[in-house]
Design an enzyme around this catalytic site. Structure first.
Site, PDB file in Angstrom:
ATOM      1  N   SER A   1       0.864  -1.189   0.133  1.00  0.00           N
ATOM      2  CA  SER A   1       0.184   0.051   0.043  1.00  0.00           C
ATOM      3  C   SER A   1       0.952   1.274  -0.031  1.00  0.00           C
ATOM      4  O   SER A   1       1.971   1.243   0.520  1.00  0.00           O
ATOM      5  CB  SER A   1      -0.690   0.176   1.145  1.00  0.00           C
ATOM      6  OG  SER A   1      -1.953   0.966   1.309  1.00  0.00           O
ATOM      7  N   LYS A  43      -4.306  -3.140  -8.873  1.00  0.00           N
ATOM      8  CA  LYS A  43      -3.976  -2.052  -8.127  1.00  0.00           C
ATOM      9  C   LYS A  43      -5.106  -1.045  -8.091  1.00  0.00           C
ATOM     10  O   LYS A  43      -5.433  -0.819  -9.185  1.00  0.00           O
ATOM     11  CB  LYS A  43      -2.627  -1.320  -8.652  1.00  0.00           C
ATOM     12  CG  LYS A  43      -2.192   0.018  -8.150  1.00  0.00           C
ATOM     13  CD  LYS A  43      -0.928   0.634  -8.792  1.00  0.00           C
ATOM     14  CE  LYS A  43      -0.436   1.761  -8.071  1.00  0.00           C
ATOM     15  NZ  LYS A  43       0.685   2.564  -8.740  1.00  0.00           N
ATOM     16  N   ASP A  50      11.066   7.404 -10.566  1.00  0.00           N
ATOM     17  CA  ASP A  50      10.934   6.718  -9.248  1.00  0.00           C
ATOM     18  C   ASP A  50      11.580   5.279  -9.131  1.00  0.00           C
ATOM     19  O   ASP A  50      10.681   4.526  -8.587  1.00  0.00           O
ATOM     20  CB  ASP A  50       9.388   6.842  -8.593  1.00  0.00           C
ATOM     21  CG  ASP A  50       9.340   6.403  -7.060  1.00  0.00           C
ATOM     22  OD1 ASP A  50      10.122   6.582  -6.182  1.00  0.00           O
ATOM     23  OD2 ASP A  50       8.291   6.096  -6.721  1.00  0.00           O
TER      24      ASP A  50
END
Length: 798
Positions: A507, A528, A634
């Site tokens: 999460s 997701k 990321d």
């Protein structure tokens, strides 16, 4: 005394050093530990072989006092410190092998050893800024082998290299940091059989004088910055067996004169800028067993003469601009085990002659314009392990049996006209339909009779459906690709056991990931769900959809489908369904305790190399093969997922950005995004989006994967960082900062050698990529080339 290869353990007895009559000591290939003896009393010793053990400490200077010594072999141990300069006093020495140790410092002058024929100091951490040792070696008139591979040599090779022995046979200077050009004096060594200078910083053109080395058997200039054309004079090297010119900046055509090298069995010129056709003369001989022309700009068709390479084992001509049909003559290469024709402009169908490739293990024909049906004979290839036919125009039924029973071994993406047998559940293609001619006629007559009443009923039904859809918006879905499986909110709820916390596997602020299985499906999926109440979650969903719609690569996470609807309370609901990655994230393997896993879940060095290669290939695809380029923004171990065979796939593109086509546009700017510790330093200062962001994250990922430490570890205070920690220990003290679980795994002598030979260059890649200044970081193309070279050498050695 000969006691080699006996699994001896413990230390060398001190009493051995007091012997005054021994002439030969051979304790090689055992498991001996500890320091070696003081040799000053062994006045008759001539031959000393302690290689391939686990001996440590420094090499005693007393060795130089044993004037009778002719042969010293201490390679493949853990000796450290300096090479004693006293070795120069043992004037009868002919053979010195100190390779594969942890020796450092300057190389001493050995010019007094007039009888020296063999000197191997390779794979240590030796330096030679002034190259004085080389000048001294010009006195060794009998020298035949000089091996300095895999050290820290830098600067330019002095022209005094030309004064070395004219009987020099092997000159090995690869895997260092040597810069400048190749001194032309080297081409005066007419007896030279091996010239290895790969993986350095050499530049300029390859001199045409290379053709003077008529006895050359191995030439390795790979992994440098050579430019210009491949000199046609290479065709004069009629004895050449291996030619490695890959990972340079070479341009122009492949010289047809290479066809004169009729003893050549390994040719690699990949990752250059070569252009023009593949010369048919290249296939004049029948000795080639490995040919890699990939990642260039080659054009034209594949020469039919390729069938003459009856001993060929590995062929890679992927990522070029080749056109025309796949030659029938491929079927004559009956020994072929790997065939890669990926990303060209080939057309036509797969020739039936492929059925002759009984030994084939890997076939990659993806990203071409091939048509027709997938041949049934692929299912009968007993050794075939990987088959990639994706991104073509194949049609008709997918064969069953053989490799087609293993979903992960076959890639058929992007062939929209394929269909699957009703009995096959491994592929997400529509079921093939078959209709007989008789049945067609009967159906036609039946349609004439029933069309009028059916039309009336259909109009009524459409009105009913429109009304029903307005009432049941909670069960509508919008998928971004019509060929994808359509799912509703209810399907997702059932698949996740009503969004049970037990099914939740991770999460974040913008979304949660659940494991699930849809009704009537056998495969698990990862779902997701986006937290749309959180700021940025909608943008994250839209970005992921855009990325998944425009990318296709085996090292990117694949989406099964997308759902955009409302829940029963009329709240907006968005989800993406992915293939389930059976081995979780890289983060789980690097930090098992934090994920409540056993520390025994340890990645081997080979697995870490494969993962590094997989991630590098994904980033290279995103940066250099997509238009416009895609920046992940990321990259971290938690966003690298591992499938059942530990193939790494990059995922979570919620922060990703496609570079704008117009430099300086508003969307070119970026705030501080991504995860602390993996964000490039320049992005805290408002720099524009660039591939350097991902390169930095990749470097940190490599260092984290090898050390087992997060960049946000509590120990990193007062200016210390993961990069600085590793850099301070590089290269001689790397063992102090590497993942202790990895070190524990490497117990056998062979494994320890591999650690030293391949770990240091991989750590270097991580350090280069994570440099503070973006201009000091390499591009992902160069990174791929470095890791590919390491990976291939590692698995070839193993």
């Amino acid at each position: 005394m000969i006691l080699s290869t006996n699994n001896l353990v413990g230390t060398i007895p001190r009493s051995l050093g007091t012997s005054r009559s021994l002439k030969s000591v051979d304790l090689s290939l055992n498991q001996l530990v500890g320091p070696i003896l003081d040799f000053h009393k062994m006045s008759t010793l001539q031959f000393l072989d302690l290689s391939s053990n686990n001996l440590s400490g420094s090499i005693p200077s007393s060795l130089g006092n044993v004037s009778s010594l002719t042969d010293i072999r201490l390679d493949t141990n853990r000796f450290e410190g300096l090479i004693p300069s006293s070795l120069a006093n043992a004037s009868n020495l002919q053979y010195i092998d100190l390779g594969h140790n942890l020796l450092k410092g300057r190389i001493p002058s050995l010019g007094s050893l007039c009888n020296l024929t063999f000197l191997n100091l390779g794979n240590n951490f030796l330096q030679a800024e002034d190259w004085e040792f080389l000048v001294s070696l010009t006195n060794c008139a009998q020298l035949k082998t000089l091996d300095l591979n895999g050290n820290a040599l830098n600067g330019n090779i002095p022209i005094s290299v030309g004064n070395l022995s004219r009987s020099l046979v092997r000159l090995i200077l690869g895997n260092n940091q040597i810069a400048g050009t190749i001194p032309v004096e080297i081409f005066n060594f007419r007896s030279l059989q091996m010239l290895a200078m790969g993986q350095n910083l050499l530049s300029g053109v390859i001199p045409s004088l290379i053709g003077n080395l008529g006895h050359l058997i191995v030439l390795n200039l790979s992994g440098n910055k050579f430019s210009g054309q491949i000199p046609s004079t290479i065709g004069n090297l009629s004895r050449l067996n291996k030619l490695y010119l890959h990972n340079n900046e070479l341009s122009g055509n492949i010289p047809a004169t290479l066809g004169n090298c009729n003893q050549l069995y390994m040719l690699e010129v990949s990752f250059n800028s070569l252009e023009g056709p593949i010369p048919s003369e290249l296939f004049n001989g029948t000795t080639l067993i490995g040919l890699d022309l990939s990642n260039n700009y080659l054009t034209g068709s594949i020469p039919l003469q390729i069938g003459g390479l009856i001993q060929l084992l590995r062929l890679d001509i992927s990522f070029n601009k080749l056109s025309g049909q796949v030659p029938l003559s491929f079927g004559e290469c009956v020994e072929l085990s790997s065939l890669r024709l990926r990303s060209n402009m080939l057309n036509g169908s797969i020739p039936r002659s492929f059925s002759n490739l009984k030994s084939i293990e890997q076939i990659d024909l993806s990203q071409n314009s091939l048509v027709g049906k997938i041949p049934e004979f692929f299912a009968n290839m007993d050794y075939l392990q990987q088959l990639d036919l994706s991104m073509n125009y194949f049609e008709g039924p997918i064969p069953t049996g053989g490799i087609f029973q293993n979903h992960s071994a076959v890639n058929l993406e992007g062939n929209d006209e394929l269909c699957a047998s009703a009995a096959t559940t491994l592929y997400q293609f529509p079921v093939c339909t078959t209709t007989s001619a008789v049945g067609s006629k009967k159906n036609a007559l039946l349609l004439v009779k029933v069309i009028p009443p059916v039309a009336i009923a259909l109009i009524s039904f459409i009105c009913f459906v429109v009304t029903l859809l307005k009432r049941r918006q909670a069960e509508t879905t919008t998928c971004y690709k019509e060929t994808m499986k359509k799912i509703s909110y209810g399907d997702i709820v059932k698949a996740t056991n009503w969004l049970s916390p037990i099914n939740k596997i991770s999460s974040s602020r913008t979304g949660s990931i659940y494991i699930g299985r849809f009704e009537f499906d056998t495969d698990l999926v990862a779902i997701k769900l986006f937290h749309l109440e959180e700021n940025g979650a909608r943008d994250s969903f839209a970005t992921e959809c855009e990325v998944l719609r425009n990318t296709r690569h085996r090292n990117l996470v694949k989406a099964v489908t997308v759902c955009s609807t409302v829940d029963p309370e009329n709240n907006e609901f968005k989800a993406i369904v992915f293939d389930f990655m059976a081995n979780g994230s890289l983060d789980m393997w690097v930090h098992p305790k934090l994920h409540h896993n056993s520390p025994k879940r340890v990645l081997s060095l080979g697995q870490r190399l494969r993962i590094a290669m997989d991630v590098a290939l994904a980033l290279d695809y995103m940066h250099n093969q997509l238009t416009p380029p895609l920046i992940h923004c990321d990259l971290k171990p938690g966003n690298v997922l591992l499938d059942y065979d530990m193939t790494a796939r990059v995922g979570d593109f919620g922060s990703a950005r496609f570079l704008p086509s117009t430099p300086g546009s508003p969307e070119d700017l970026v705030g501080v995004e991504g995860t602390i510790g993996y964000v490039a330093p320049e992005y805290c200062m408002g720099y524009k989006v660039s591939p350097g962001c991902d390169v930095y994250g990749f470097g940190i990922l490599i260092l984290e994967m090898l050390t087992g430490r997060r960049p946000t570890d509590a120990m990193f205070t007062g200016g210390l960082s993961l990069h600085k920690l590793v850099s301070s220990a590089f290269p001689s003290r790397l063992g102090e900062v590497l993942d202790p679980h990895l070190s524990h795994e490497q117990q056998r002598a062979c494994d320890r050698v591999l650690m030293r030979r391949y770990m240091v260059p991989l750590v270097e890649v991580g350090l280069l990529c994570s440099m503070e200044s973006p201009k000091d970081r390499p591009g992902m193309g160069e990174v791929c080339a470095r890791i590919l070279s390491l990976k291939e050498a590692f698995f070839e050695f193993c």
